[in-house]
Scaffold this motif. Structure first.
Motif, mmCIF file in Angstrom:
data_model
loop_
_atom_site.group_PDB
_atom_site.id
_atom_site.type_symbol
_atom_site.label_atom_id
_atom_site.label_comp_id
_atom_site.label_asym_id
_atom_site.label_seq_id
_atom_site.Cartn_x
_atom_site.Cartn_y
_atom_site.Cartn_z
ATOM 1 N N THR A 260 -45.035 -58.025 -25.068
ATOM 2 C CA THR A 260 -44.446 -58.195 -23.738
ATOM 3 C C THR A 260 -42.998 -58.653 -23.856
ATOM 4 O O THR A 260 -42.121 -58.160 -23.141
ATOM 5 C CB THR A 260 -45.262 -59.194 -22.906
ATOM 6 O OG1 THR A 260 -46.602 -58.699 -22.785
ATOM 7 C CG2 THR A 260 -44.678 -59.384 -21.517
ATOM 8 N N THR B 218 -42.564 -56.063 -17.492
ATOM 9 C CA THR B 218 -43.690 -56.504 -16.675
ATOM 10 C C THR B 218 -43.663 -58.003 -16.428
ATOM 11 O O THR B 218 -43.814 -58.796 -17.346
ATOM 12 C CB THR B 218 -45.018 -56.113 -17.335
ATOM 13 O OG1 THR B 218 -46.077 -56.658 -16.569
ATOM 14 C CG2 THR B 218 -45.137 -56.557 -18.761
ATOM 15 N N THR C 113 -47.678 -59.359 -16.310
ATOM 16 C CA THR C 113 -48.281 -59.614 -17.618
ATOM 17 C C THR C 113 -47.657 -60.849 -18.252
ATOM 18 O O THR C 113 -48.352 -61.682 -18.839
ATOM 19 C CB THR C 113 -48.116 -58.388 -18.535
ATOM 20 O OG1 THR C 113 -48.779 -57.283 -17.914
ATOM 21 C CG2 THR C 113 -48.711 -58.629 -19.911
ATOM 22 N N ALA D 76 -47.430 -53.250 -26.923
ATOM 23 C CA ALA D 76 -48.331 -54.407 -27.012
ATOM 24 C C ALA D 76 -49.346 -54.229 -28.139
ATOM 25 O O ALA D 76 -49.656 -55.178 -28.859
ATOM 26 C CB ALA D 76 -49.037 -54.624 -25.674
ATOM 27 N N ARG E 232 -45.360 -49.322 -22.736
ATOM 28 C CA ARG E 232 -45.518 -50.781 -22.806
ATOM 29 C C ARG E 232 -46.848 -51.137 -23.453
ATOM 30 O O ARG E 232 -46.941 -52.035 -24.282
ATOM 31 C CB ARG E 232 -45.434 -51.427 -21.425
ATOM 32 C CG ARG E 232 -45.379 -52.961 -21.554
ATOM 33 C CD ARG E 232 -45.518 -53.663 -20.251
ATOM 34 N NE ARG E 232 -46.840 -53.552 -19.682
ATOM 35 C CZ ARG E 232 -47.919 -54.186 -20.120
ATOM 36 N NH1 ARG E 232 -47.855 -54.964 -21.178
ATOM 37 N NH2 ARG E 232 -49.068 -54.041 -19.529
#
Length: 130
Positions: free
Chosen positions: A42, A84, A87, A31, A27
């Motif tokens: 995200t 997530t 986030t 990003a 992840r």
């Protein structure tokens, strides 16, 4: 195939930890690969993770060929860290301050739309594969 044997607690924790480490690292890489004022990384992680989770969950419904260990490492570990919510929430709050409420609302709508579409597509994939 599912063998009906659940992994021990210690093994389960280790599987979730390994998957979680890999998911969080990927992840972060996504990003970094998709920088910008809008949180594209995200959004991409949440969409891809929702698709994969849809496949994993519906695979169990249609074929039940994936082991409990694989479900733990991939579903609970990897995908829970790759996608997530925290986030997403923090980035949406930041967008509200820098880009205004319209951009923040667009981020919320995009994450929910892409996430739900991902799970629905995952269901179709699982049905097609089984």
């Amino acid at each position: 195939m599912s063998d009906g044997h659940a992994p021990t607690r210690a093994k389960s924790l280790a599987l979730v930890a390994v998957g979680g480490f890999a998911g969080a690292a990927l992840r972060y890489a996504v990003a970094l690969a998709l920088p910008g004022a809008f949180p594209w990384g995200t959004l991409a992680a949440n969409g891809l993770g929702s698709l994969a989770l849809g496949v994993l969950l519906y695979e169990r419904h249609f074929a039940d060929a994936v082991s409990a260990e694989t479900r733990l490492v991939v579903g609970t570990g990897f995908l829970s860290s790759f996608t997530t919510y925290s986030t997403f929430a923090a980035e949406t709050t930041a967008l509200a301050g820098t880009g205004g409420p319209t951009l923040a609302a667009a981020n919320v709508a995009a994450n929910y739309a892409v996430g739900i579409a991902g799970v629905l597509c995952g269901r179709r994939v699982a049905r097609w594969v089984s």
